[in-house]
Design a protein around this motif. Structure first.
Motif, PDB file in Angstrom:
ATOM      1  N   THR A 170       0.846  -1.184   0.000  1.00 14.58           N
ATOM      2  CA  THR A 170       0.000   0.000   0.000  1.00 14.58           C
ATOM      3  C   THR A 170       0.886   1.239   0.000  1.00 14.58           C
ATOM      4  OG1 THR A 170      -1.765  -1.140   1.191  1.00 14.58           O
ATOM      5  CG2 THR A 170      -1.798   1.270   1.221  1.00 14.58           C
ATOM      6  N   LEU A 171       0.674   2.105  -0.972  1.00 13.79           N
ATOM      7  CA  LEU A 171       1.473   3.323  -1.100  1.00 13.79           C
ATOM      8  C   LEU A 171       0.898   4.384  -0.170  1.00 13.79           C
ATOM      9  CD1 LEU A 171       3.672   4.967  -2.590  1.00 13.79           C
ATOM     10  CD2 LEU A 171       1.932   5.539  -4.300  1.00 13.79           C
ATOM     11  N   THR A 172       1.599   4.659   0.922  1.00 18.71           N
ATOM     12  CA  THR A 172       1.155   5.676   1.872  1.00 18.71           C
ATOM     13  C   THR A 172       1.917   6.981   1.691  1.00 18.71           C
ATOM     14  OG1 THR A 172       2.703   4.761   3.499  1.00 18.71           O
ATOM     15  CG2 THR A 172       0.427   3.981   3.593  1.00 18.71           C
ATOM     16  N   SER A 173       3.197   6.884   1.340  1.00 21.62           N
ATOM     17  CA  SER A 173       4.034   8.070   1.132  1.00 21.62           C
ATOM     18  C   SER A 173       4.944   7.822  -0.061  1.00 21.62           C
ATOM     19  CB  SER A 173       4.870   8.362   2.375  1.00 21.62           C
ATOM     20  OG  SER A 173       5.913   9.275   2.073  1.00 21.62           O
ATOM     21  N   PRO A 174       4.791   8.579  -1.162  1.00 26.03           N
ATOM     22  CA  PRO A 174       5.691   8.403  -2.311  1.00 26.03           C
ATOM     23  C   PRO A 174       7.156   8.528  -1.936  1.00 26.03           C
ATOM     24  CG  PRO A 174       3.813   9.751  -2.937  1.00 26.03           C
ATOM     25  CD  PRO A 174       3.728   9.559  -1.448  1.00 26.03           C
ATOM     26  N   GLN A 175       7.482   9.499  -1.089  1.00 29.38           N
ATOM     27  CA  GLN A 175       8.881   9.719  -0.716  1.00 29.38           C
ATOM     28  C   GLN A 175       9.449   8.520   0.052  1.00 29.38           C
ATOM     29  OE1 GLN A 175       6.388  11.926  -0.181  1.00 29.38           O
ATOM     30  NE2 GLN A 175       6.939  13.427  -1.775  1.00 29.38           N
ATOM     31  N   GLU A 176       8.699   8.004   1.031  1.00 26.22           N
ATOM     32  CA  GLU A 176       9.184   6.872   1.825  1.00 26.22           C
ATOM     33  C   GLU A 176       9.294   5.607   0.986  1.00 26.22           C
ATOM     34  OE1 GLU A 176       6.794   6.386   5.283  1.00 26.22           O
ATOM     35  OE2 GLU A 176       7.257   8.383   6.092  1.00 26.22           O
ATOM     36  N   SER A 177       8.323   5.371   0.101  1.00 31.47           N
ATOM     37  CA  SER A 177       8.355   4.173  -0.752  1.00 31.47           C
ATOM     38  C   SER A 177       9.543   4.213  -1.699  1.00 31.47           C
ATOM     39  CB  SER A 177       7.050   4.053  -1.538  1.00 31.47           C
ATOM     40  OG  SER A 177       5.955   3.856  -0.670  1.00 31.47           O
ATOM     41  N   VAL A 178       9.832   5.383  -2.261  1.00 31.16           N
ATOM     42  CA  VAL A 178      10.967   5.519  -3.180  1.00 31.16           C
ATOM     43  C   VAL A 178      12.284   5.305  -2.430  1.00 31.16           C
ATOM     44  CG1 VAL A 178      12.259   7.177  -4.581  1.00 31.16           C
ATOM     45  CG2 VAL A 178       9.786   6.922  -4.887  1.00 31.16           C
ATOM     46  N   LEU A 179      12.385   5.834  -1.221  1.00 31.04           N
ATOM     47  CA  LEU A 179      13.605   5.654  -0.433  1.00 31.04           C
ATOM     48  C   LEU A 179      13.855   4.181  -0.104  1.00 31.04           C
ATOM     49  CD1 LEU A 179      13.492   8.656   2.081  1.00 31.04           C
ATOM     50  CD2 LEU A 179      15.210   8.248   0.308  1.00 31.04           C
ATOM     51  N   ALA A 180      12.778   3.395  -0.005  1.00 30.24           N
ATOM     52  CA  ALA A 180      12.902   1.981   0.361  1.00 30.24           C
ATOM     53  C   ALA A 180      13.264   1.086  -0.824  1.00 30.24           C
ATOM     54  CB  ALA A 180      11.600   1.497   0.991  1.00 30.24           C
ATOM     55  N   LEU A 181      13.250   1.613  -2.035  1.00 24.59           N
ATOM     56  CA  LEU A 181      13.546   0.790  -3.206  1.00 24.59           C
ATOM     57  C   LEU A 181      15.008   0.354  -3.206  1.00 24.59           C
ATOM     58  CD1 LEU A 181      11.697   2.773  -6.031  1.00 24.59           C
ATOM     59  CD2 LEU A 181      10.903   0.730  -4.830  1.00 24.59           C
ATOM     60  N   PRO A 182      15.290  -0.859  -3.698  1.00 28.60           N
ATOM     61  CA  PRO A 182      16.689  -1.300  -3.751  1.00 28.60           C
ATOM     62  C   PRO A 182      17.467  -0.536  -4.823  1.00 28.60           C
ATOM     63  CG  PRO A 182      15.272  -2.901  -4.831  1.00 28.60           C
ATOM     64  CD  PRO A 182      14.359  -1.886  -4.201  1.00 28.60           C
ATOM     65  N   PRO A 183      18.779  -0.440  -4.709  1.00 31.40           N
ATOM     66  CA  PRO A 183      19.575   0.209  -5.764  1.00 31.40           C
ATOM     67  C   PRO A 183      19.418  -0.518  -7.097  1.00 31.40           C
ATOM     68  CG  PRO A 183      20.882  -0.194  -3.783  1.00 31.40           C
ATOM     69  CD  PRO A 183      19.593  -0.931  -3.599  1.00 31.40           C
ATOM     70  N   HIS A 184      19.595   0.225  -8.184  1.00 30.00           N
ATOM     71  CA  HIS A 184      19.581  -0.321  -9.546  1.00 30.00           C
ATOM     72  C   HIS A 184      18.212  -0.893  -9.933  1.00 30.00           C
ATOM     73  CE1 HIS A 184      23.782   0.256  -8.828  1.00 30.00           C
ATOM     74  NE2 HIS A 184      23.841  -0.744  -7.982  1.00 30.00           N
ATOM     75  N   CYS A 185      17.195  -0.402  -9.287  1.00 31.45           N
ATOM     76  CA  CYS A 185      15.822  -0.832  -9.570  1.00 31.45           C
ATOM     77  C   CYS A 185      15.296  -0.106 -10.812  1.00 31.45           C
ATOM     78  CB  CYS A 185      14.967  -0.502  -8.353  1.00 31.45           C
ATOM     79  SG  CYS A 185      13.263  -1.009  -8.446  1.00 31.45           S
ATOM     80  N   HIS A 186      14.476  -0.784 -11.611  1.00 33.77           N
ATOM     81  CA  HIS A 186      13.786  -0.172 -12.746  1.00 33.77           C
ATOM     82  C   HIS A 186      12.365   0.175 -12.293  1.00 33.77           C
ATOM     83  CE1 HIS A 186      16.861  -1.193 -15.804  1.00 33.77           C
ATOM     84  NE2 HIS A 186      17.108  -2.182 -14.977  1.00 33.77           N
ATOM     85  N   VAL A 187      11.954   1.423 -12.508  1.00 30.42           N
ATOM     86  CA  VAL A 187      10.700   1.906 -11.931  1.00 30.42           C
ATOM     87  C   VAL A 187       9.735   2.338 -13.026  1.00 30.42           C
ATOM     88  CG1 VAL A 187       9.652   3.518 -10.297  1.00 30.42           C
ATOM     89  CG2 VAL A 187      11.992   2.697  -9.911  1.00 30.42           C
ATOM     90  N   LEU A 188       8.469   1.949 -12.850  1.00 29.22           N
ATOM     91  CA  LEU A 188       7.386   2.379 -13.731  1.00 29.22           C
ATOM     92  C   LEU A 188       6.357   3.133 -12.894  1.00 29.22           C
ATOM     93  CD1 LEU A 188       6.863  -0.975 -15.675  1.00 29.22           C
ATOM     94  CD2 LEU A 188       8.097   1.052 -16.482  1.00 29.22           C
ATOM     95  N   VAL A 189       5.966   4.309 -13.370  1.00 27.04           N
ATOM     96  CA  VAL A 189       4.992   5.136 -12.650  1.00 27.04           C
ATOM     97  C   VAL A 189       3.750   5.269 -13.512  1.00 27.04           C
ATOM     98  CG1 VAL A 189       4.533   7.406 -11.641  1.00 27.04           C
ATOM     99  CG2 VAL A 189       6.825   6.396 -11.459  1.00 27.04           C
ATOM    100  N   LEU A 190       2.648   4.699 -13.049  1.00 27.84           N
ATOM    101  CA  LEU A 190       1.394   4.759 -13.811  1.00 27.84           C
ATOM    102  C   LEU A 190       0.196   4.646 -12.878  1.00 27.84           C
ATOM    103  CD1 LEU A 190       1.071   1.303 -14.037  1.00 27.84           C
ATOM    104  CD2 LEU A 190       2.699   1.778 -15.823  1.00 27.84           C
ATOM    105  N   THR A 191       0.159   5.551 -11.898  1.00 29.51           N
ATOM    106  CA  THR A 191      -0.937   5.540 -10.932  1.00 29.51           C
ATOM    107  C   THR A 191      -2.178   6.194 -11.544  1.00 29.51           C
ATOM    108  OG1 THR A 191      -0.644   7.679  -9.817  1.00 29.51           O
ATOM    109  CG2 THR A 191       0.861   5.903  -9.175  1.00 29.51           C
ATOM    110  N   HIS A 192      -3.252   6.194 -10.768  1.00 37.18           N
ATOM    111  CA  HIS A 192      -4.521   6.762 -11.216  1.00 37.18           C
ATOM    112  C   HIS A 192      -4.592   8.267 -10.945  1.00 37.18           C
ATOM    113  CE1 HIS A 192      -4.958   6.153  -6.919  1.00 37.18           C
ATOM    114  NE2 HIS A 192      -6.028   6.941  -6.924  1.00 37.18           N
TER     115      HIS A 192
END
Length: 289
Positions: free
Chosen positions: A157-179
């Protein structure tokens, strides 16, 4: 070292599905007196072993070699030769060759923000691929119970964009397509603060991306930082599809990710080195078990 009661074939199936790094060790030849015969197998992870090749120093050396390869990320086949009376110091004094098949786990981490129609199709298409997917959405009731049971897929569950992004592992590929466009923007802004993110893809129209670029510039982001974002995501050579169904868009996005995550081998020769194979076949012919 933990010895698990699970049989090697059950463990192998489970670890393959989950993408956990592991090694399949197979005894391929025997000469003289040996603890087990060719065909004996065991599976080795960083902290657990499943089944046995017979125990003793020889098995401990096999486990140690397997874990060294895991730590090095040396995927593929490796042949280990053991003189039980020499290298392993065991009284039976035979000779064995062990084939180590190293599976380093998932090849890439993908973070997918948005569980709408396109996001769902991306998850379905990605299921057979050697990726681990972290799937986020701010709507608490969006994920089905079966989603969390899929191998290599974690739902959040995405509660905070900033906190979720900080928790991502290094060298991760990210797709952003929210509503939600504001949520998309907050995610893009947070992602651009992380230089170790491998790639950033954003779904949207040309007008959406023009608006985002203006906002990012006003918020102090440099042009070279903004250029890290691919928008619209999945455009092949800058060409957009006329077919805008979720499945078609998802296919282009997954294809693009395949190119981005592809890691070509450094050597043209794959598998075991020819000299190792020649030696193995020679030993088998001259010293049949």
């Amino acid at each position: 070292m933990t010895q698990a009661p699970e049989a090697w074939h059950a463990a192998l199936n489970r670890l393959q599905l989950s993408g956990t790094p592991h090694v399949l060790a197979t005894q391929v030849t025997s000469a003289g007196s040996t603890p087990r015969e060719p065909g004996a197998r065991m599976v080795i992870t960083a902290d657990t072993i499943f089944d046995t090749l017979g125990g003793g120093t020889f098995e401990w050396q096999t486990i140690s070699a397997a874990r060294d390869f895991l730590q090095q990320g040396s995927a593929g086949f490796h042949l280990e030769a053991f003189s039980l009376g020499g290298r392993s110091g065991q009284c039976c004094g035979g000779f064995v060759n062990v084939l180590l098949e190293v599976f380093p786990g998932v090849s890439s981490h993908i973070a997918l923000f948005g569980a709408g129609h396109v996001g769902c199709e991306i998850v379905k298409l990605s299921a057979p691929l050697p990726w681990h997917l972290d799937w986020y959405d701010s709507r608490t009731d969006i994920f089905d119970e079966q989603d969390d049971q899929q191998p290599r897929l974690s739902c959040h569950t995405l509660t905070s964009p900033q906190e979720s992004v900080l928790a991502l592992p290094p060298h991760c590929h990210v797709l952003v397509l929210t509503h939600n466009h504001d949520e998309d923007y907050a995610l893009i802004a947070a992602l651009l603060r992380r230089a170790d993110i491998a790639s950033i893809g954003l779904i949207g129209s040309d007008s959406k991306w023009t608006s985002f670029q203006s906002r990012l510039k006003r918020d102090g982001y440099k042009p070279e930082e903004i250029q890290r974002v691919r928008c619209p995501v999945g455009a092949v050579h800058g060409t957009k599809l006329s077919n805008k169904t979720p499945y078609a868009i998802a296919m282009t996005v997954v294809t693009e990710l395949l190119w981005l995550t592809d890691k070509p081998t450094a050597h043209q020769t794959r598998g075991l080195e020819p000299d190792a194979l020649r030696s193995l076949f020679h030993d088998t012919a001259t010293n049949p078990s």
